[in-house]
Design an enzyme around this catalytic site. Sequence first.
Site, short mmCIF file in Angstrom:
data_model
loop_
_atom_site.label_atom_id
_atom_site.label_comp_id
_atom_site.label_asym_id
_atom_site.label_seq_id
_atom_site.Cartn_x
_atom_site.Cartn_y
_atom_site.Cartn_z
N GLU A 90 44.03 60.44 17.19
CA GLU A 90 42.67 60.13 16.79
C GLU A 90 41.67 61.06 17.45
OE1 GLU A 90 42.75 55.97 18.06
OE2 GLU A 90 41.57 56.51 19.83
N CYS A 103 35.31 64.71 20.23
CA CYS A 103 36.25 64.37 21.29
C CYS A 103 37.64 64.39 20.68
CB CYS A 103 35.93 62.99 21.85
SG CYS A 103 37.03 62.48 23.20
N CYS A 110 50.24 58.84 25.87
CA CYS A 110 49.91 59.27 27.23
C CYS A 110 50.84 58.54 28.20
CB CYS A 110 48.45 58.92 27.54
SG CYS A 110 47.90 59.46 29.19
N CYS A 114 46.89 54.27 32.85
CA CYS A 114 45.66 53.64 33.34
C CYS A 114 45.52 52.24 32.74
CB CYS A 114 44.45 54.51 33.01
SG CYS A 114 44.51 56.15 33.76
N CYS A 117 43.03 51.40 29.55
CA CYS A 117 43.02 52.34 28.43
C CYS A 117 44.07 51.99 27.39
CB CYS A 117 43.25 53.76 28.96
SG CYS A 117 43.22 55.04 27.70
N CYS A 331 39.10 54.99 23.38
CA CYS A 331 40.23 55.91 23.25
C CYS A 331 41.53 55.16 23.01
CB CYS A 331 40.34 56.76 24.52
SG CYS A 331 41.61 58.00 24.43
#
Length: 364
Positions: A90, A103, A110, A114, A117, A331
């Site tokens: 995205e 962005c 990932c 975290c 997120c 995100c």
Amino acid sequence: MDIRNCNEEEMKEIAKEFGEKEFRGKQMFEWIHGKQIQDLDEMTNLSAEFRRRLKEKYRISGMEVLEKQISSKKDTIKYLFSLPDGNVIESVWMKYRHGNSVCISSQVGCRMGCTFCASTLTGLTRNLTAGEMLSQVYEIQRDTGERVSNVIVMGIGEPLDNYDNLIKFIKLLSSEKGIRISQRNITVSTCGLVEKIRELMKERLQITLAISLHAPNDEIRRETMPVARKYSIDEIFEVCREYFEMTGRRITFEYSMIRGINDKKEHAKELAERCRGLNCHINLIPLNEVKERNCLRSADSDIERFKIILEKNRINVTIRREMGSDIDAACGQLRKKFLNPAGKNQRRSDCEYIFDNRYGTRTK
């Protein structure tokens, strides 16, 4: 092979490989990165035979828009792109008075973990190539019909975990023969991979380095960001000082405001003390809440109080303007919804455990 992933020198080598003059590679670069063509047959100053042979070995990386969400204010668009291998990423387009920003994602998923997120919920699938990172900018510019003037590598993924492709992307993006986005208008965000930051400073790029800090001390940072178990906050600030000394570029610290976890008065004072003497800017981010994480956004009054404390300590600080709050702008949110539409396998969030362990019963 994706020819959009090649720089000018590599395209010159491709031309020579096909028995063409070297300047044909220069022409290819101008078509692919200057005009952002989508089909090799658009390179009309190359012979039809050369184009035919090129197509046997090379392609232009493309991506399909699976979903597009437009905010009610028309100033933010969230894109969900499908890659040729079926993976999805995205990107976000944001309209500001000073120009349009995009962005982009740097990885499919990932592995940083975290706790606040959505990007880390499915782990890391693979790195994006420089061409795939560029394609996000090119496709959004084509879709909106407006020029992009700022690029932020802060979407899905840890950019410095995909270092070689990131550096190639920056150089292609800022090439005078390509899309010509100044390096000063490129921001790279990292959760703080110290060795990679030291590599990055040696590149002597004029980009803005943004550190996802999100905590004033190791205790909180280790609870919310697993990477902090490897790199202490003292190491982060040390390498930031080195980065500024070598590049002359001011550091930005990203600080997501999480209710009851990192938004108290003592946290602001501790953060101010850490930043003292460093040429930096702190960007306070009202948390975009993610259902699976269940971390809560700090109250507006607490965010404002935090800002005032930093300002009183002569720290440069702003509260990030909220954009796209009525769409899946956080995100990883849109991708997560696509991959898990029914919301299956939900579990009690890491943030809930952190809050209960440190402050007692969690209340909204």
